[in-house]
Scaffold this motif. Structure first.
Motif, PDB file in Angstrom:
ATOM      1  N   GLY A 136       0.796  -1.222   0.000  1.00  0.00           N
ATOM      2  CA  GLY A 136       0.000   0.000   0.000  1.00  0.00           C
ATOM      3  C   GLY A 136       0.826   1.267   0.000  1.00  0.00           C
ATOM      4  O   GLY A 136       0.377   2.308   0.483  1.00  0.00           O
ATOM      5  N   VAL A 137       2.039   1.201  -0.549  1.00  0.00           N
ATOM      6  CA  VAL A 137       2.910   2.374  -0.597  1.00  0.00           C
ATOM      7  C   VAL A 137       2.904   2.949  -2.006  1.00  0.00           C
ATOM      8  O   VAL A 137       2.452   2.321  -2.962  1.00  0.00           O
ATOM      9  CB  VAL A 137       4.353   2.021  -0.185  1.00  0.00           C
ATOM     10  N   SER A 138       3.431   4.158  -2.128  1.00  0.00           N
ATOM     11  CA  SER A 138       3.648   4.750  -3.443  1.00  0.00           C
ATOM     12  C   SER A 138       4.959   4.212  -4.007  1.00  0.00           C
ATOM     13  O   SER A 138       5.945   4.077  -3.283  1.00  0.00           O
ATOM     14  CB  SER A 138       3.718   6.269  -3.318  1.00  0.00           C
ATOM     15  N   ALA A 139       4.959   3.911  -5.307  1.00  0.00           N
ATOM     16  CA  ALA A 139       6.179   3.416  -5.953  1.00  0.00           C
ATOM     17  C   ALA A 139       6.262   4.019  -7.347  1.00  0.00           C
ATOM     18  O   ALA A 139       5.505   3.639  -8.244  1.00  0.00           O
ATOM     19  CB  ALA A 139       6.184   1.890  -6.018  1.00  0.00           C
ATOM     20  N   ASP A 140       7.185   4.972  -7.511  1.00  0.00           N
ATOM     21  CA  ASP A 140       7.410   5.605  -8.804  1.00  0.00           C
ATOM     22  C   ASP A 140       8.603   4.955  -9.493  1.00  0.00           C
ATOM     23  O   ASP A 140       9.465   4.351  -8.840  1.00  0.00           O
ATOM     24  CB  ASP A 140       7.665   7.104  -8.632  1.00  0.00           C
ATOM     25  N   VAL A 141       8.669   5.125 -10.794  1.00  0.00           N
ATOM     26  CA  VAL A 141       9.695   4.456 -11.609  1.00  0.00           C
ATOM     27  C   VAL A 141      10.469   5.485 -12.432  1.00  0.00           C
ATOM     28  O   VAL A 141       9.873   6.396 -13.005  1.00  0.00           O
ATOM     29  CB  VAL A 141       9.023   3.426 -12.546  1.00  0.00           C
ATOM     30  N   ILE A 142      11.791   5.359 -12.438  1.00  0.00           N
ATOM     31  CA  ILE A 142      12.649   6.138 -13.331  1.00  0.00           C
ATOM     32  C   ILE A 142      13.520   5.154 -14.105  1.00  0.00           C
ATOM     33  O   ILE A 142      14.348   4.455 -13.513  1.00  0.00           O
ATOM     34  CB  ILE A 142      13.549   7.129 -12.565  1.00  0.00           C
ATOM     35  N   ALA A 143      13.332   5.080 -15.415  1.00  0.00           N
ATOM     36  CA  ALA A 143      14.178   4.237 -16.255  1.00  0.00           C
ATOM     37  C   ALA A 143      15.436   5.019 -16.605  1.00  0.00           C
ATOM     38  O   ALA A 143      15.365   6.079 -17.227  1.00  0.00           O
ATOM     39  CB  ALA A 143      13.427   3.827 -17.515  1.00  0.00           C
ATOM     40  N   ALA A 144      16.592   4.523 -16.186  1.00  0.00           N
ATOM     41  CA  ALA A 144      17.847   5.254 -16.407  1.00  0.00           C
ATOM     42  C   ALA A 144      19.014   4.289 -16.489  1.00  0.00           C
ATOM     43  O   ALA A 144      19.094   3.333 -15.717  1.00  0.00           O
ATOM     44  CB  ALA A 144      18.078   6.262 -15.280  1.00  0.00           C
ATOM     45  N   ASP A 145      19.923   4.570 -17.400  1.00  0.00           N
ATOM     46  CA  ASP A 145      21.184   3.852 -17.531  1.00  0.00           C
ATOM     47  C   ASP A 145      22.249   4.726 -16.868  1.00  0.00           C
ATOM     48  O   ASP A 145      22.606   5.778 -17.385  1.00  0.00           O
ATOM     49  CB  ASP A 145      21.509   3.630 -19.010  1.00  0.00           C
ATOM     50  N   LEU A 146      22.751   4.290 -15.731  1.00  0.00           N
ATOM     51  CA  LEU A 146      23.653   5.131 -14.947  1.00  0.00           C
ATOM     52  C   LEU A 146      25.075   5.183 -15.486  1.00  0.00           C
ATOM     53  O   LEU A 146      25.934   5.822 -14.886  1.00  0.00           O
ATOM     54  CB  LEU A 146      23.653   4.682 -13.485  1.00  0.00           C
ATOM     55  N   SER A 147      25.313   4.549 -16.629  1.00  0.00           N
ATOM     56  CA  SER A 147      26.579   4.764 -17.316  1.00  0.00           C
ATOM     57  C   SER A 147      26.490   5.935 -18.293  1.00  0.00           C
ATOM     58  O   SER A 147      27.487   6.321 -18.898  1.00  0.00           O
ATOM     59  CB  SER A 147      27.010   3.507 -18.078  1.00  0.00           C
ATOM     60  N   VAL A 148      25.285   6.518 -18.403  1.00  0.00           N
ATOM     61  CA  VAL A 148      25.036   7.650 -19.302  1.00  0.00           C
ATOM     62  C   VAL A 148      24.814   8.899 -18.467  1.00  0.00           C
ATOM     63  O   VAL A 148      23.908   8.943 -17.631  1.00  0.00           O
ATOM     64  CB  VAL A 148      23.814   7.381 -20.202  1.00  0.00           C
ATOM     65  N   GLU A 149      25.627   9.925 -18.677  1.00  0.00           N
ATOM     66  CA  GLU A 149      25.587  11.112 -17.824  1.00  0.00           C
ATOM     67  C   GLU A 149      24.219  11.776 -17.822  1.00  0.00           C
ATOM     68  O   GLU A 149      23.742  12.224 -16.774  1.00  0.00           O
ATOM     69  CB  GLU A 149      26.649  12.115 -18.274  1.00  0.00           C
ATOM     70  N   ALA A 150      23.553  11.846 -18.981  1.00  0.00           N
ATOM     71  CA  ALA A 150      22.242  12.487 -19.042  1.00  0.00           C
ATOM     72  C   ALA A 150      21.222  11.737 -18.192  1.00  0.00           C
ATOM     73  O   ALA A 150      20.357  12.361 -17.542  1.00  0.00           O
ATOM     74  CB  ALA A 150      21.764  12.561 -20.489  1.00  0.00           C
ATOM     75  N   ASP A 151      21.304  10.422 -18.152  1.00  0.00           N
ATOM     76  CA  ASP A 151      20.382   9.634 -17.327  1.00  0.00           C
ATOM     77  C   ASP A 151      20.689   9.812 -15.843  1.00  0.00           C
ATOM     78  O   ASP A 151      19.768   9.877 -15.018  1.00  0.00           O
ATOM     79  CB  ASP A 151      20.472   8.152 -17.697  1.00  0.00           C
ATOM     80  N   VAL A 152      21.971   9.889 -15.504  1.00  0.00           N
ATOM     81  CA  VAL A 152      22.342  10.154 -14.108  1.00  0.00           C
ATOM     82  C   VAL A 152      21.759  11.492 -13.658  1.00  0.00           C
ATOM     83  O   VAL A 152      21.242  11.632 -12.546  1.00  0.00           O
ATOM     84  CB  VAL A 152      23.870  10.150 -13.927  1.00  0.00           C
ATOM     85  N   GLU A 153      21.791  12.483 -14.538  1.00  0.00           N
ATOM     86  CA  GLU A 153      21.282  13.806 -14.192  1.00  0.00           C
ATOM     87  C   GLU A 153      19.770  13.778 -13.953  1.00  0.00           C
ATOM     88  O   GLU A 153      19.261  14.507 -13.105  1.00  0.00           O
ATOM     89  CB  GLU A 153      21.619  14.808 -15.295  1.00  0.00           C
ATOM     90  N   ILE A 154      19.044  12.929 -14.663  1.00  0.00           N
ATOM     91  CA  ILE A 154      17.601  12.798 -14.417  1.00  0.00           C
ATOM     92  C   ILE A 154      17.344  12.340 -12.979  1.00  0.00           C
ATOM     93  O   ILE A 154      16.478  12.876 -12.282  1.00  0.00           O
ATOM     94  CB  ILE A 154      16.976  11.802 -15.418  1.00  0.00           C
ATOM     95  N   VAL A 155      18.109  11.340 -12.554  1.00  0.00           N
ATOM     96  CA  VAL A 155      17.957  10.834 -11.182  1.00  0.00           C
ATOM     97  C   VAL A 155      18.431  11.881 -10.171  1.00  0.00           C
ATOM     98  O   VAL A 155      17.797  12.101  -9.133  1.00  0.00           O
ATOM     99  CB  VAL A 155      18.725   9.513 -11.002  1.00  0.00           C
ATOM    100  N   ALA A 156      19.549  12.549 -10.477  1.00  0.00           N
ATOM    101  CA  ALA A 156      20.078  13.573  -9.572  1.00  0.00           C
ATOM    102  C   ALA A 156      19.082  14.711  -9.396  1.00  0.00           C
ATOM    103  O   ALA A 156      18.926  15.245  -8.286  1.00  0.00           O
ATOM    104  CB  ALA A 156      21.405  14.105 -10.107  1.00  0.00           C
ATOM    105  N   ALA A 157      18.406  15.091 -10.467  1.00  0.00           N
ATOM    106  CA  ALA A 157      17.419  16.176 -10.378  1.00  0.00           C
ATOM    107  C   ALA A 157      16.293  15.809  -9.414  1.00  0.00           C
ATOM    108  O   ALA A 157      15.799  16.660  -8.662  1.00  0.00           O
ATOM    109  CB  ALA A 157      16.861  16.488 -11.762  1.00  0.00           C
ATOM    110  N   ARG A 158      15.880  14.525  -9.446  1.00  0.00           N
ATOM    111  CA  ARG A 158      14.843  14.102  -8.488  1.00  0.00           C
ATOM    112  C   ARG A 158      15.366  14.181  -7.060  1.00  0.00           C
ATOM    113  O   ARG A 158      14.626  14.578  -6.142  1.00  0.00           O
ATOM    114  CB  ARG A 158      14.388  12.674  -8.823  1.00  0.00           C
ATOM    115  N   LEU A 159      16.620  13.837  -6.853  1.00  0.00           N
ATOM    116  CA  LEU A 159      17.192  13.901  -5.510  1.00  0.00           C
ATOM    117  C   LEU A 159      17.327  15.341  -5.009  1.00  0.00           C
ATOM    118  O   LEU A 159      17.293  15.591  -3.803  1.00  0.00           O
ATOM    119  CB  LEU A 159      18.562  13.220  -5.491  1.00  0.00           C
ATOM    120  N   ARG A 160      17.476  16.289  -5.912  1.00  0.00           N
ATOM    121  CA  ARG A 160      17.611  17.696  -5.520  1.00  0.00           C
ATOM    122  C   ARG A 160      16.268  18.396  -5.317  1.00  0.00           C
ATOM    123  O   ARG A 160      16.241  19.571  -4.950  1.00  0.00           O
ATOM    124  CB  ARG A 160      18.416  18.458  -6.575  1.00  0.00           C
ATOM    125  N   ASP A 161      15.167  17.701  -5.534  1.00  0.00           N
ATOM    126  CA  ASP A 161      13.840  18.298  -5.435  1.00  0.00           C
ATOM    127  C   ASP A 161      13.504  18.617  -3.976  1.00  0.00           C
ATOM    128  O   ASP A 161      13.243  17.718  -3.180  1.00  0.00           O
ATOM    129  CB  ASP A 161      12.804  17.330  -6.018  1.00  0.00           C
TER     130      ASP A 161
END
Length: 253
Positions: A50-75
């Protein structure tokens, strides 16, 4: 509800972290390359806990994908309380026999991506509080190729960061399992038992994650699950490196 972001969440230790954190009531952000596996896991967690579970598809060997995840962490509007840097993979051959581009991707995922995501998480955690778990390995205490070097960096950086950011109510823990029953070795093309490691040295993912979360809650900089691997780590500090590295060649921790 606390929010946890887990990389490499679609299988293995990442999926186990997701299950145990969801069972404790945490909402989740699941990160991995394969969106289908992530969506299936997210649906399972929502239905079971019964929890919320969001999904981010990202390849962490790709800098642009890492930045997508980093942006969520900076929110700052919806901050993450726990970051689990779990994404990683092994390479099947010795360094000189592996493709160098594969070695570079390996370094980016284990070290660069983890560093970037820690940096992003600290932007919202400092002062407010939070936890960072870096999934390292007992291999980080042994001299063996780039995998050991990457994990050694994670352990050393986690030790420093845990002391440095304690004043900001942020803990950083390197979880260092030994051989663990997951799909890690199968993804390198190795069948179970092919590593030549005795059964007594294999750990269960449930126990590794449970002990890692417990040590993180206690603010420990390094967590080595199981007494048997605590002994192994202690021995690496006194035995010659030539001996420990030779033993390490028998398998991939």
């Amino acid at each position: 509800m606390p929010i946890a972001l887990i990389t490499g969440a679609s299988a293995g230790l990442g999926a186990e972290f997701a299950h145990q954190l969801a069972a404790r009531g945490a909402d989740l952000i699941l990160v991995a390359r394969g969106v289908d596996a992530l969506e299936a896991l997210a649906a399972e967690l929502r239905g079971t806990y019964g929890v919320s579970a969001d999904v981010i598809a990202a390849d962490l060997s790709v800098e642009a994908d890492v930045e997508i995840v980093a942006a969520r962490l900076r929110d700052v509007r919806n901050p993450v309380d726990l970051l689990v840097n779990n994404a990683g993979f092994g390479l099947p051959l010795q360094f000189a026999d592996n493709d160098i581009d594969a070695e570079v991707r390996h370094l980016r995922v284990h070290v660069e991506a983890s560093m970037r995501l820690m940096h992003a998480a600290l932007q919202t955690m400092r002062g407010r509080g939070g936890r960072i778990i870096n999934v390292a390995s007992v291999a980080g205490f042994i001299s063996r190729s780039t995998y050991s070097a990457c994990k050694s960096w994670l352990i050393g950086f986690s030790r420093w960061a845990n002391a440095e950011y304690a004043r900001d109510n942020v803990t950083v823990t390197a979880v260092c399992p030994g051989f663990t029953h997951t799909t890690f070795h199968e993804r390198m093309g190795l069948a179970r038992g092919e590593e030549g490691i005795p059964g007594i040295l294999w750990l269960n993912a449930e126990d590794v994650v449970r002990e890692g979360l417990r040590d993180a809650a206690r603010g420990r900089a390094v967590s080595v699950p199981s007494l048997r691997y605590k002994v192994v780590v202690a021995l690496t500090g006194i035995l010659p490196r030539s001996l420990t590295s030779g033993v390490a060649r028998r398998g991939r921790v």
